[in-house]
Motif scaffolding. Structure first.
Motif, PDB file in Angstrom:
ATOM      1  N   ILE A  26       0.919  -1.133  -0.105  1.00 35.31           N
ATOM      2  CA  ILE A  26      -0.151   0.109  -0.067  1.00 35.31           C
ATOM      3  C   ILE A  26       0.906   1.334  -0.067  1.00 35.31           C
ATOM      4  N   ALA A  27       0.521   2.083  -0.914  1.00 31.50           N
ATOM      5  CA  ALA A  27       1.294   3.306  -0.758  1.00 31.50           C
ATOM      6  C   ALA A  27       1.490   4.010   0.517  1.00 31.50           C
ATOM      7  N   GLU A  28       2.523   4.481   0.737  1.00 31.50           N
ATOM      8  CA  GLU A  28       2.811   5.068   2.165  1.00 31.50           C
ATOM      9  C   GLU A  28       1.966   6.184   2.447  1.00 31.50           C
ATOM     10  N   ALA A  29       1.549   6.928   1.422  1.00 30.02           N
ATOM     11  CA  ALA A  29       0.406   8.136   1.915  1.00 30.02           C
ATOM     12  C   ALA A  29      -0.686   7.464   2.513  1.00 30.02           C
ATOM     13  N   ASP A  30      -1.067   6.271   2.170  1.00 29.71           N
ATOM     14  CA  ASP A  30      -2.408   5.540   2.625  1.00 29.71           C
ATOM     15  C   ASP A  30      -2.328   4.798   3.868  1.00 29.71           C
ATOM     16  N   HIS A  31      -0.998   4.653   4.378  1.00 27.45           N
ATOM     17  CA  HIS A  31      -0.669   3.695   5.427  1.00 27.45           C
ATOM     18  C   HIS A  31      -1.625   4.096   6.594  1.00 27.45           C
ATOM     19  N   ASP A  32      -1.867   5.392   7.080  1.00 32.28           N
ATOM     20  CA  ASP A  32      -2.663   5.594   8.451  1.00 32.28           C
ATOM     21  C   ASP A  32      -4.129   5.097   8.052  1.00 32.28           C
ATOM     22  N   CYS A  72     -17.364  -9.145   9.017  1.00 36.34           N
ATOM     23  CA  CYS A  72     -16.865 -10.601   8.627  1.00 36.34           C
ATOM     24  C   CYS A  72     -17.505 -11.454   9.127  1.00 36.34           C
ATOM     25  N   PRO A  73     -18.390 -12.439   8.095  1.00 36.96           N
ATOM     26  CA  PRO A  73     -19.603 -13.397   8.819  1.00 36.96           C
ATOM     27  C   PRO A  73     -19.050 -14.348   9.471  1.00 36.96           C
ATOM     28  N   VAL A  74     -17.624 -14.802   9.260  1.00 36.24           N
ATOM     29  CA  VAL A  74     -17.146 -15.827  10.183  1.00 36.24           C
ATOM     30  C   VAL A  74     -16.771 -15.608  11.424  1.00 36.24           C
ATOM     31  N   ILE A  75     -16.086 -14.308  11.693  1.00 37.58           N
ATOM     32  CA  ILE A  75     -15.795 -13.785  12.882  1.00 37.58           C
ATOM     33  C   ILE A  75     -17.065 -13.410  13.570  1.00 37.58           C
ATOM     34  N   GLN A  76     -18.112 -12.888  13.046  1.00 33.17           N
ATOM     35  CA  GLN A  76     -19.264 -12.765  13.802  1.00 33.17           C
ATOM     36  C   GLN A  76     -19.846 -13.916  14.197  1.00 33.17           C
ATOM     37  N   SER A  77     -19.542 -15.055  13.740  1.00 36.82           N
ATOM     38  CA  SER A  77     -20.267 -16.344  13.887  1.00 36.82           C
ATOM     39  C   SER A  77     -19.527 -17.143  15.169  1.00 36.82           C
ATOM     40  N   LEU A  78     -18.419 -16.517  15.532  1.00 35.91           N
ATOM     41  CA  LEU A  78     -17.570 -17.124  16.795  1.00 35.91           C
ATOM     42  C   LEU A  78     -18.282 -16.614  18.019  1.00 35.91           C
ATOM     43  N   ASP A  79     -17.675 -17.548  19.024  1.00 35.72           N
ATOM     44  CA  ASP A  79     -18.086 -17.021  20.376  1.00 35.72           C
ATOM     45  C   ASP A  79     -17.645 -15.703  20.746  1.00 35.72           C
ATOM     46  N   PRO A  80     -18.447 -15.006  21.570  1.00 35.65           N
ATOM     47  CA  PRO A  80     -17.800 -13.683  21.447  1.00 35.65           C
ATOM     48  C   PRO A  80     -16.722 -13.676  22.530  1.00 35.65           C
ATOM     49  N   ALA A  81     -16.537 -14.661  23.420  1.00 29.65           N
ATOM     50  CA  ALA A  81     -15.412 -14.727  24.156  1.00 29.65           C
ATOM     51  C   ALA A  81     -14.030 -14.846  23.424  1.00 29.65           C
ATOM     52  N   ILE A  82     -14.166 -15.094  22.199  1.00 27.50           N
ATOM     53  CA  ILE A  82     -12.620 -15.262  21.444  1.00 27.50           C
ATOM     54  C   ILE A  82     -12.442 -14.070  21.129  1.00 27.50           C
ATOM     55  N   GLU A  83     -11.166 -13.529  21.526  1.00 25.62           N
ATOM     56  CA  GLU A  83     -10.716 -12.143  20.971  1.00 25.62           C
ATOM     57  C   GLU A  83      -9.948 -12.275  19.719  1.00 25.62           C
ATOM     58  N   VAL A  84     -10.513 -11.500  18.667  1.00 23.91           N
ATOM     59  CA  VAL A  84      -9.709 -11.347  17.250  1.00 23.91           C
ATOM     60  C   VAL A  84      -9.355 -10.154  17.162  1.00 23.91           C
ATOM     61  N   THR A  85      -7.990  -9.987  16.826  1.00 24.09           N
ATOM     62  CA  THR A  85      -7.108  -9.006  16.434  1.00 24.09           C
ATOM     63  C   THR A  85      -6.625  -8.968  15.001  1.00 24.09           C
ATOM     64  N   GLU A  86      -6.569  -7.801  14.636  1.00 24.85           N
ATOM     65  CA  GLU A  86      -6.126  -7.719  13.173  1.00 24.85           C
ATOM     66  C   GLU A  86      -4.879  -6.609  13.066  1.00 24.85           C
ATOM     67  N   THR A  87      -4.164  -6.741  12.546  1.00 24.91           N
ATOM     68  CA  THR A  87      -2.922  -5.771  12.241  1.00 24.91           C
ATOM     69  C   THR A  87      -2.146  -5.958  10.919  1.00 24.91           C
ATOM     70  N   VAL A  88      -1.586  -4.888  10.323  1.00 28.16           N
ATOM     71  CA  VAL A  88      -1.060  -4.894   9.096  1.00 28.16           C
ATOM     72  C   VAL A  88       0.250  -4.479   9.189  1.00 28.16           C
ATOM     73  N   THR A  89       0.904  -5.146   8.228  1.00 29.73           N
ATOM     74  CA  THR A  89       2.625  -4.914   7.995  1.00 29.73           C
ATOM     75  C   THR A  89       2.752  -4.450   6.495  1.00 29.73           C
ATOM     76  N   PHE A  90       3.240  -3.301   6.399  1.00 24.52           N
ATOM     77  CA  PHE A  90       3.333  -2.539   4.997  1.00 24.52           C
ATOM     78  C   PHE A  90       4.614  -3.181   4.299  1.00 24.52           C
ATOM     79  N   ILE A  91       4.561  -3.567   3.222  1.00 23.59           N
ATOM     80  CA  ILE A  91       5.681  -4.171   2.445  1.00 23.59           C
ATOM     81  C   ILE A  91       6.022  -3.485   1.260  1.00 23.59           C
TER      82      ILE A  91
END
Length: 130
Positions: free
Chosen positions: A92-98, A111-130
């Motif tokens: 992703i272009a550096e100008a769009d990282h934020d 996400c329908p799969v994440i929404q189908s999980l037990d709410p006790a399951i913590e889901v986190t997302e991060t991105v690494t720019f390459i």
């Protein structure tokens, strides 16, 4: 409401799910365990959602790969999944990282799969720019 039926049957020595392209073996020793498939489904669905959110936000992006890790709760008898972390690697272009980082907050709620999980399951997302 959409209903889809999948068939799982006893294979030669493990459970298998029949698909048009071949059977999926549902055993860690011979294919993928059901837990691995669950976690993979979370990552794949999250990837599709993230790509869509980026596109809708007018951010040109190429998701190169997705890594997913998970924790299991050893204190419970079945050792259920307790946390899932999705790591996107994207061009992703550096100008769009934020802006691309802010878009991550839209993955789980859309996400329908994440929404189908037990709410006790913590889901986190991060991105690494390459």
């Amino acid at each position: 409401m959409t209903v889809e039926t999948l068939t799982i049957h006893q294979g030669s020595d493990k459970l298998e799910m029949t698909t048009p392209t071949g059977n999926w073996v549902l055993a860690r020793e011979k294919g993928y365990s059901p837990v691995q498939m669950l976690v993979s489904a979370v990552a794949a669905c999250g990837g599709y959602v993230y790509a869509s959110v980026l596109e809708n936000s007018k951010i040109t992006a190429e998701i190169e790969k997705i890594e997913v890790s998970y924790d299991r709760d050893d204190n419970k008898k079945a050792q259920p999944v307790s946390a899932i972390h999705i790591q996107f690697y994207a061009k992703i272009a550096e100008a769009d990282h934020d802006k691309a980082t802010r878009c991550l907050k839209l993955v789980s709620p859309n996400c329908p799969v994440i929404q189908s999980l037990d709410p006790a399951i913590e889901v986190t997302e991060t991105v690494t720019f390459i």
